[in-house]
Design an enzyme around this catalytic site. Structure first.
Site, PDB file in Angstrom:
ATOM      1  N   LYS A 196      30.829   5.212  51.947  1.00 50.26           N
ATOM      2  CA  LYS A 196      31.239   3.984  52.625  1.00 50.26           C
ATOM      3  C   LYS A 196      32.716   4.116  52.965  1.00 50.26           C
ATOM      4  CE  LYS A 196      31.524  -1.001  52.119  1.00 50.26           C
ATOM      5  NZ  LYS A 196      31.277  -2.145  51.244  1.00 50.26           N
ATOM      6  N   LYS A 249      27.900   4.754  55.872  1.00 47.24           N
ATOM      7  CA  LYS A 249      28.289   3.502  56.517  1.00 47.24           C
ATOM      8  C   LYS A 249      29.751   3.563  56.929  1.00 47.24           C
ATOM      9  CE  LYS A 249      29.029  -1.254  55.275  1.00 47.24           C
ATOM     10  NZ  LYS A 249      29.310  -2.133  54.201  1.00 47.24           N
TER      11      LYS A 249
HETATM   12  C1  PBG Z   1      30.611  -5.602  50.685  1.00 43.48           C
HETATM   13  C2  PBG Z   1      30.046  -5.133  51.972  1.00 43.48           C
HETATM   14  C3  PBG Z   1      30.690  -5.034  53.216  1.00 43.48           C
HETATM   15  C4  PBG Z   1      29.734  -4.644  54.137  1.00 43.48           C
HETATM   16  C5  PBG Z   1      28.545  -4.485  53.434  1.00 43.48           C
HETATM   17  N1  PBG Z   1      28.774  -4.775  52.088  1.00 43.48           N
HETATM   18  C6  PBG Z   1      32.068  -5.343  53.626  1.00 43.48           C
HETATM   19  C7  PBG Z   1      33.234  -4.648  53.144  1.00 43.48           C
HETATM   20  O1  PBG Z   1      33.201  -3.628  52.446  1.00 43.48           O
HETATM   21  O2  PBG Z   1      34.289  -5.182  53.464  1.00 43.48           O
HETATM   22  C8  PBG Z   1      29.969  -4.452  55.601  1.00 43.48           C
HETATM   23  C9  PBG Z   1      28.794  -4.699  56.453  1.00 43.48           C
HETATM   24  C10 PBG Z   1      29.078  -4.869  57.885  1.00 43.48           C
HETATM   25  O3  PBG Z   1      30.217  -4.774  58.386  1.00 43.48           O
HETATM   26  O4  PBG Z   1      28.089  -5.139  58.579  1.00 43.48           O
HETATM   27  N2  PBG Z   1      31.217  -4.633  49.914  1.00 43.48           N
HETATM   28 ZN    ZN Z   2      32.567  -5.507  48.331  1.00 47.05          ZN
END
Ligand code: PBG
Ligand code: ZN
Length: 325
Positions: A196, A249
């Site tokens: 991520k 992601k």
């Molecule tokens: C929470 C989370 C996030 C997303 C999914 N789970 C946001 C972040 O890390 O700020 C992002 C999903 C998206 O942008 O569609 N940790």
């Molecule tokens: Zn988070």
């Protein structure tokens, strides 16, 4: 003598032939639709940065799931927005928490739908970070693991089919696996947000979930966009710790990472076509700059082609409809 015609040109002459030689298929069965469920909400609350997507009440989410089942979408990914946030993010493991209620209601109404619960603290903490903070205001990795494990068990007890940790703390897959096993739930799988990246493409999501960090950013725990080898390492570590599915992601700016991870593991690979990717297409389509349907189907096919068997997308519902016609 006739001008030479390449084999591929001959095979592109009709829709039936193009179908026959297509290497990558996109099917509603590959898609996961994310849903935002807000505690205490009545009518759906549209999210300005994500045209077509709303925060839903528990009842609204159940109704939406009925439509998704109808369209052949096999799974939803649930995000909870609690009525109140606190320093620790205790709403994440409350038995009567919004996600726990939503899971129970959705599974009761649509047992055939797989319910995946996003597991993080940032939607529940007053400071908006994904973990517990030290007195110095830094996210404490090890202290966070206990809280995540508690929230995972609570989601599984509510009936979640898959637990999807998105926090990026080190060691959390192992900690969650042990906690689920200790609670007598060795059958509940973990879909780890393994790679991520610290991405600008999460902007619209943070508006939707009210989860922007109150100070600082997430670069201490999310990955640097330039690091594909590190992404492979994260995925393999998660596999060793017991992940059942690994995720990359965002998706579109990271197709090479999806490919590398898919080549490195035999686990199913998921990719998350995130909020900013959705918002870009919506904005361009609204202004008449892009054909939304063609753009979305091409993008989702590209994510599959890169190696993702599972595609999580806010366009899942639209795509499932388009794939029917
Ligand atoms: C929470 C989370 C996030 C997303 C999914 N789970 C946001 C972040 O890390 O700020 C992002 C999903 C998206 O942008 O569609 N940790
Ligand atoms: Zn988070």
């Amino acid at each position: 003598m006739a001008f030479p015609v390449t084999r591929l040109r001959r095979l592109r002459r009709t829709p039936a032939l193009r179908e026959l030689v297509r290497e990558t298929r996109l099917d509603a069965g590959d898609l996961v639709m994310p849903l935002f469920v807000e505690e205490g909400l009545g009518e759906p609350a549209p999210i300005a940065a994500m045209p077509g997507i709303s925060r839903l009440s528990v009842a609204g989410a159940v109704a939406e799931c009925g439509e998704l089942v109808e369209l052949g979408i096999p799974a939803v990914l649930l995000f909870g927005i609690p009525a109140e946030k606190d320093e620790q993010g205790s709403g994440a493991w409350a038995d009567a928490g919004v996600v726990q209620q939503a899971v129970r209601a959705i599974k009761a109404a649509h047992p055939e739908l797989a319910v995946i619960t996003d597991l993080c603290l940032c939607e529940y903490t007053s400071h908006g970070h994904c973990g517990a903070l030290s007195d110095a205001g830094e996210v404490e990795n090890d202290a966070t693991l206990e809280l995540l494990a508690r929230a995972a068990v609570s989601q599984a007890r509510a009936g979640a089919d898959v637990i999807a940790p998105s926090d990026m703390m080190d060691g959390r897959v192992g900690a969650i696996r042990s906690a689920l096993d200790a609670d007598g739930r060795p059958e509940v799988p973990i879909m780890a947000y393994s790679a991520k990246f610290a991405s600008a493409y999460y902007g619209p999501f943070r508006e939707a979930a009210g989860s922007a960090p109150a100070f600082g950013d997430r670069r201490g725990y999310q990955m640097d966009p330039g690091n594909p080898a590190e992404a492979v390492r994260e995925a393999l570590l998660d596999e060793q710790e017991g992940a059942d599915v690994v995720m990359v992601k965002p998706a579109l700016a990271y197709l090479d990472v999806i490919r590398r991870v898919a080549d490195a593991t035999a686990l199913p690979v998921a990719a998350y076509n995130v909020s900013g990717e959705y918002a870009m297409v919506k904005a361009a389509a609204r202004d008449g700059l892009l054909d939304e349907r063609a753009t979305v189907l091409e993008t989702l096919t590209a994510i599959r082609r890169a190696g993702a068997g599972i595609v999580i997308s806010y366009h899942a519902k639209d795509a499932a409809r388009w794939l029917r016609t």
